[in-house]
Design a protein around this motif. Structure first.
Motif, PDB file in Angstrom:
ATOM      1  N   GLY A  33       0.672  -1.276  -0.023  1.00 39.59           N
ATOM      2  CA  GLY A  33       0.022  -0.015   0.194  1.00 39.59           C
ATOM      3  C   GLY A  33       0.823   1.186   0.065  1.00 39.59           C
ATOM      4  O   GLY A  33       0.193   2.431  -0.289  1.00 39.59           O
ATOM      5  N   GLU A  34       2.242   1.095   0.201  1.00 36.87           N
ATOM      6  CA  GLU A  34       2.985   2.446   0.212  1.00 36.87           C
ATOM      7  C   GLU A  34       3.167   2.899  -1.192  1.00 36.87           C
ATOM      8  O   GLU A  34       3.173   2.046  -2.157  1.00 36.87           O
ATOM      9  CB  GLU A  34       4.365   2.081   0.866  1.00 36.87           C
ATOM     10  CG  GLU A  34       4.609   2.456   2.018  1.00 36.87           C
ATOM     11  CD  GLU A  34       5.993   2.597   2.674  1.00 36.87           C
ATOM     12  OE1 GLU A  34       6.357   3.702   3.107  1.00 36.87           O
ATOM     13  OE2 GLU A  34       6.662   1.342   2.320  1.00 36.87           O
ATOM     14  N   ARG A  35       3.175   4.059  -1.478  1.00 35.32           N
ATOM     15  CA  ARG A  35       3.527   4.710  -2.875  1.00 35.32           C
ATOM     16  C   ARG A  35       4.778   5.479  -2.897  1.00 35.32           C
ATOM     17  O   ARG A  35       4.693   6.711  -2.008  1.00 35.32           O
ATOM     18  CB  ARG A  35       2.294   5.530  -3.434  1.00 35.32           C
ATOM     19  CG  ARG A  35       1.118   4.411  -3.538  1.00 35.32           C
ATOM     20  CD  ARG A  35      -0.172   5.159  -4.296  1.00 35.32           C
ATOM     21  NE  ARG A  35      -0.295   6.465  -3.645  1.00 35.32           N
ATOM     22  CZ  ARG A  35      -1.428   6.542  -2.795  1.00 35.32           C
ATOM     23  NH1 ARG A  35      -2.172   5.489  -2.379  1.00 35.32           N
ATOM     24  NH2 ARG A  35      -2.052   7.639  -2.299  1.00 35.32           N
ATOM     25  N   VAL A  36       5.715   5.140  -3.425  1.00 39.32           N
ATOM     26  CA  VAL A  36       7.219   5.706  -3.065  1.00 39.32           C
ATOM     27  C   VAL A  36       7.580   6.347  -4.472  1.00 39.32           C
ATOM     28  O   VAL A  36       7.685   5.521  -5.592  1.00 39.32           O
ATOM     29  CB  VAL A  36       8.039   4.633  -2.734  1.00 39.32           C
ATOM     30  CG1 VAL A  36       9.666   5.078  -2.468  1.00 39.32           C
ATOM     31  CG2 VAL A  36       7.770   4.170  -1.332  1.00 39.32           C
ATOM     32  N   GLN A  55      -4.056  12.675 -15.732  1.00 35.35           N
ATOM     33  CA  GLN A  55      -4.880  13.097 -14.687  1.00 35.35           C
ATOM     34  C   GLN A  55      -5.410  11.657 -14.256  1.00 35.35           C
ATOM     35  O   GLN A  55      -5.995  11.205 -13.094  1.00 35.35           O
ATOM     36  CB  GLN A  55      -5.794  14.090 -15.037  1.00 35.35           C
ATOM     37  CG  GLN A  55      -6.814  14.426 -13.932  1.00 35.35           C
ATOM     38  CD  GLN A  55      -6.091  15.123 -12.764  1.00 35.35           C
ATOM     39  OE1 GLN A  55      -5.279  15.866 -13.042  1.00 35.35           O
ATOM     40  NE2 GLN A  55      -6.398  14.553 -11.731  1.00 35.35           N
ATOM     41  N   TRP A  56      -5.899  10.942 -15.465  1.00 32.52           N
ATOM     42  CA  TRP A  56      -6.655   9.522 -14.941  1.00 32.52           C
ATOM     43  C   TRP A  56      -5.832   8.827 -14.366  1.00 32.52           C
ATOM     44  O   TRP A  56      -6.313   7.981 -13.367  1.00 32.52           O
ATOM     45  CB  TRP A  56      -7.024   8.919 -16.225  1.00 32.52           C
ATOM     46  CG  TRP A  56      -7.686   7.680 -16.036  1.00 32.52           C
ATOM     47  CD1 TRP A  56      -9.051   7.305 -15.711  1.00 32.52           C
ATOM     48  CD2 TRP A  56      -7.088   6.310 -16.119  1.00 32.52           C
ATOM     49  NE1 TRP A  56      -9.114   5.998 -15.533  1.00 32.52           N
ATOM     50  CE2 TRP A  56      -7.834   5.508 -15.834  1.00 32.52           C
ATOM     51  CE3 TRP A  56      -5.921   6.070 -16.505  1.00 32.52           C
ATOM     52  CZ2 TRP A  56      -7.540   4.038 -15.824  1.00 32.52           C
ATOM     53  CZ3 TRP A  56      -5.418   4.586 -16.483  1.00 32.52           C
ATOM     54  CH2 TRP A  56      -6.216   3.744 -16.017  1.00 32.52           C
ATOM     55  N   LEU A  57      -4.547   8.503 -14.715  1.00 33.49           N
ATOM     56  CA  LEU A  57      -3.472   7.483 -14.126  1.00 33.49           C
ATOM     57  C   LEU A  57      -3.582   7.971 -12.601  1.00 33.49           C
ATOM     58  O   LEU A  57      -3.274   7.342 -11.864  1.00 33.49           O
ATOM     59  CB  LEU A  57      -2.249   7.684 -14.819  1.00 33.49           C
ATOM     60  CG  LEU A  57      -1.047   6.676 -14.395  1.00 33.49           C
ATOM     61  CD1 LEU A  57      -1.537   5.238 -14.472  1.00 33.49           C
ATOM     62  CD2 LEU A  57       0.305   7.024 -15.201  1.00 33.49           C
ATOM     63  N   LEU A  79      -3.919   5.593  -9.679  1.00 34.05           N
ATOM     64  CA  LEU A  79      -3.276   5.286  -8.349  1.00 34.05           C
ATOM     65  C   LEU A  79      -3.299   5.682  -7.104  1.00 34.05           C
ATOM     66  O   LEU A  79      -3.260   5.048  -6.380  1.00 34.05           O
ATOM     67  CB  LEU A  79      -1.781   5.616  -8.981  1.00 34.05           C
ATOM     68  CG  LEU A  79      -1.315   5.142 -10.180  1.00 34.05           C
ATOM     69  CD1 LEU A  79       0.124   5.858 -10.667  1.00 34.05           C
ATOM     70  CD2 LEU A  79      -0.994   3.577 -10.181  1.00 34.05           C
ATOM     71  N   MET A  80      -3.886   6.831  -7.135  1.00 31.02           N
ATOM     72  CA  MET A  80      -4.158   7.396  -5.550  1.00 31.02           C
ATOM     73  C   MET A  80      -5.501   6.778  -5.056  1.00 31.02           C
ATOM     74  O   MET A  80      -5.320   6.502  -3.802  1.00 31.02           O
ATOM     75  CB  MET A  80      -4.815   9.177  -5.746  1.00 31.02           C
ATOM     76  CG  MET A  80      -3.643   9.876  -6.123  1.00 31.02           C
ATOM     77  SD  MET A  80      -4.351  11.501  -6.265  1.00 31.02           S
ATOM     78  CE  MET A  80      -5.154  11.876  -4.803  1.00 31.02           C
ATOM     79  N   ASN A  81      -6.210   6.124  -5.761  1.00 27.21           N
ATOM     80  CA  ASN A  81      -7.262   5.416  -5.296  1.00 27.21           C
ATOM     81  C   ASN A  81      -6.942   3.838  -5.242  1.00 27.21           C
ATOM     82  O   ASN A  81      -7.983   3.017  -4.579  1.00 27.21           O
ATOM     83  CB  ASN A  81      -8.765   5.508  -6.073  1.00 27.21           C
ATOM     84  CG  ASN A  81      -9.287   6.972  -6.316  1.00 27.21           C
ATOM     85  OD1 ASN A  81      -9.164   7.518  -5.172  1.00 27.21           O
ATOM     86  ND2 ASN A  81      -9.614   7.499  -7.330  1.00 27.21           N
ATOM     87  N   ASP A 137       3.756  14.830  -6.292  1.00 23.05           N
ATOM     88  CA  ASP A 137       2.929  14.957  -4.856  1.00 23.05           C
ATOM     89  C   ASP A 137       1.610  14.514  -4.653  1.00 23.05           C
ATOM     90  O   ASP A 137       1.304  14.231  -3.603  1.00 23.05           O
ATOM     91  CB  ASP A 137       2.730  16.816  -5.194  1.00 23.05           C
ATOM     92  CG  ASP A 137       2.454  17.314  -3.687  1.00 23.05           C
ATOM     93  OD1 ASP A 137       3.003  17.003  -2.918  1.00 23.05           O
ATOM     94  OD2 ASP A 137       1.228  18.218  -3.576  1.00 23.05           O
ATOM     95  N   ALA A 138       0.889  14.708  -5.696  1.00 21.35           N
ATOM     96  CA  ALA A 138      -0.524  13.830  -5.433  1.00 21.35           C
ATOM     97  C   ALA A 138      -0.586  12.245  -5.030  1.00 21.35           C
ATOM     98  O   ALA A 138      -1.267  11.839  -4.377  1.00 21.35           O
ATOM     99  CB  ALA A 138      -1.296  14.204  -6.556  1.00 21.35           C
ATOM    100  N   VAL A 139       0.378  11.488  -5.847  1.00 20.40           N
ATOM    101  CA  VAL A 139       0.427  10.155  -5.697  1.00 20.40           C
ATOM    102  C   VAL A 139       1.168   9.702  -4.440  1.00 20.40           C
ATOM    103  O   VAL A 139       0.898   8.808  -3.742  1.00 20.40           O
ATOM    104  CB  VAL A 139       0.852   9.555  -6.976  1.00 20.40           C
ATOM    105  CG1 VAL A 139       1.146   8.088  -6.737  1.00 20.40           C
ATOM    106  CG2 VAL A 139       0.034   9.725  -7.921  1.00 20.40           C
TER     107      VAL A 139
END
Length: 604
Positions: free
Chosen positions: A29-32, A166-168, A172-174, A190-192
């Motif tokens: 679940g980490e996004r690095v 934007q879709w990608l 990934l955020m969800n 920054d968003a992801v």
């Protein structure tokens, strides 16, 4: 669950050390996000984690229960049966056989959805015949459909238009999957990302949090280091004075003290950037720059644009956006005189000097050094003002992060991103008064982008940029030309964020109208016809017309103030006044834009 753990990893190529004894891991679940200059080994580290490259030392332990999918910068497809598969078949085949059973039509529907969101619509094309950009998008769709526990993505936003990015980003955020990626897109990063890892000076530094959090911590760290460096320099001067006055008589007794001074002297200081008041591109442009009048272009039976007119004026800073394949690069080439039109004409002024940076690297010899390659173009740029009116080839290299050692390295030793950076410098070294950049952010690291943004702040000529990088456009342009339906290219005053606000406002208005229509159509009782569009009063129409001009005017003033703030000869009171005016201008832009949206919605 731990997805993998990398322990004491070291890697070198010939004499170039990338990183030494670095360790890190990643949890479910980490996004690095991995960041660092071009050539520090970001892509190499991804390949080591993915098991495609061996480290010189250390080990990567992967969880046997975890599945991962690796997306490289230039994907290569291999077929197990020796055939040449179609786009759709390639993506469908990635769906894991051990997952909950889905009918083939359901998998195909999912694959079509992802491909469509990524701008791939020709599903029957053979993969081997695709361009590099299309292959990257197909490979990205395939990676997502494979539903891994960990996605390892190397520059996933390259070759994607803004809507696809934007879709990608939203996907990934969800997602609850693990993510390890390298990207230059700062908004995306920054968003992801929930953690940032920086590779610097052969080491790895981890920052828990978003890219914004990393910037805050990095700024504080650099400030501390600078303060420490100042203290050390003062200490060094004191110690040297002591040594020169009386140390010879106590040489044996004070040997350790002298050794310590020698060590301090040997440590390299951070190079100080020469603050030059520059006015790049200020060479005489003349009355006519670029006149493109009523131009149209089609490729085969596909219309790219029609009846488009653009007359360049000094200080134009224009971003060109649109879906992949819309014709952005074609338009830029036509405006540069490098392509033909089907209708209309393009006339370029006699005093125009165009610097065109495209997506291919040309005319660089592998056996030449970085500095020699740049000096082939010119020894210096004459900026035309001030006591220090020249930027030498060496100084330009330093501004764009080529160290003194790298300047004497051969071109064949550079990474792909470093070669593109050098190709860019060859364009800038010509000191053009019109700069055209076609997807300049591909393969550039964040530090290079920052250096380019700073350089362009001082550019006083005409700037035209084709880019999907939202943060880069926000910092460099004040007008957007957007490719829309039926061959229309529409002008929007403001940067990319202002354009996006207008687009979202339109979308909200359209959705509201659709909902109203749906409710009306579902009613059993007859309803009166929908009212026609509301007309603006004469006064409101004049106000609407003036809003766009006022936004453009305020954006131009914002650019002027930002340039003035960067001037080396400004005193404190002047800087304070400029900073205060900048805040007023930003507030005015926001107020005028809100009013523009209000009047536009009323008219719609």
């Amino acid at each position: 669950m731990t997805l993998f753990s990398a322990s004491n990893i070291s890697k070198s190529y010939f004499e170039k050390v990338l990183f030494t004894s670095i360790s890190f891991g990643l949890q479910d679940g980490e996004r690095v996000g991995i960041i660092g200059k071009n050539g520090v080994g970001k892509s190499t580290l991804l390949r080591i984690v993915a098991g495609l490259e061996e480290p010189d030392d250390g080990i990567v332990a992967f969880n046997n229960e975890a599945r991962f999918e690796y997306l490289e910068q230039l994907p290569v497809f291999t077929s197990t049966d020796g055939g040449d598969p179609r786009v759709l078949d390639t993506v469908v085949a990635a769906y894991p056989s051990d997952h909950a059973h889905m009918e083939i039509w359901e998998i195909e529907t999912l694959a079509k959805q992802y491909l469509g969101k990524l701008g791939v619509n020709r599903l029957d094309d053979r993969v081997e015949a695709l361009s590099g950009g299309l292959r990257k998008r197909v490979a990205l769709a395939r990676a997502i459909v494979s539903d891994p526990d960990l996605l390892i993505l190397d520059e996933p936003t390259n070759h994607l238009d803004a809507d696809s990015v934007q879709w990608l980003q939203d996907y990934l955020m969800n997602s609850s999957k693990g993510l390890l990626l390298v990207t230059h897109d700062r908004y995306f990063l920054d968003a992801v990302c929930t953690r940032i890892i920086e590779i610097d000076q052969e080491k790895l530094i981890s920052y828990d949090g978003s890219y914004e959090y990393y910037l805050e911590k990095k700024e504080a760290l650099v400030a501390t280091q600078e303060a420490t460096a100042d203290h050390m320099r003062n200490k060094l001067r004191t110690e040297l004075a002591w040594l020169q006055k009386g140390a010879k008589a106590r040489r044996t007794k004070q040997r350790s003290r002298i050794d310590w001074i020698a060590k301090m002297q040997a440590e390299p200081e951070r190079p100080e950037e020469k603050n030059i008041k520059i006015e790049l591109g200020a060479r005489f442009l003349g009355g006519k720059i670029i006149d493109a009048v009523g131009i149209s272009k089609s490729i085969g039976d596909r219309l790219l644009f029609k009846d488009f007119t653009y007359r360049a004026t000094p200080n134009d800073r224009i971003g060109i956006i649109g879906p992949n394949g819309a014709g952005k690069s074609t338009l830029l080439n036509i405006l540069a005189g490098r392509g033909r039109v089907d209708g209309g004409y393009v006339d370029i002024g006699d005093t125009v000097s165009i610097g065109f940076f495209d997506q291919e690297i040309r005319d660089m010899r592998d056996d030449a050094t970085v500095l020699a390659t740049l000096r082939e173009v010119a020894e210096y740029i004459d900026v035309g003002v001030g006591r220090d009116r020249f930027i030498t080839a060496k100084e330009l290299c330093e501004r764009f992060l080529f160290s003194a050692k790298q300047q004497h390295a051969y071109v064949h030793t550079l990474s792909g991103g470093e070669k593109r950076r050098l190709a860019l410098l060859r364009i800038l070294m010509k000191n053009p008064n019109v700069i055209m950049l076609d997807e300049p952010t591909n393969d550039f690291d964040i530090m290079t982008l920052s250096a380019l943004e700073d350089f362009l702040q001082h550019f006083y000529g005409v700037l035209l940029i084709v880019s999907h990088d939202r943060s880069f456009l926000d910092k460099t342009v004040n007008t957007i030309y957007a490719f829309e339906e039926d061959g229309v290219i529409k002008e929007y005053p403001g940067n990319y964020s202002v354009y996006l606000e207008k687009k979202e406002a339109r979308g909200s208005q359209a959705n509201a109208q659709q909902r109203t229509a749906a409710v009306s159509n579902s009613s059993a009782t007859p309803t009166p016809p929908a009212p026609s569009k509301q007309k603006l009063s004469y006064k409101e129409q004049k106000e609407l017309d003036s809003c766009e001009r006022r936004i453009a005017d305020r954006e131009a003033r914002r650019t002027e103030i930002e340039r003035a703030l960067g001037a080396a000869d400004a005193d404190y009171k002047t800087l304070q006044a400029l900073a205060a005016e900048l805040q007023v201008v930003l507030d005015e832009i926001e107020t005028i834009t809100e009013r523009w949206l209000e009047l536009s919605e009323k008219m719609q």
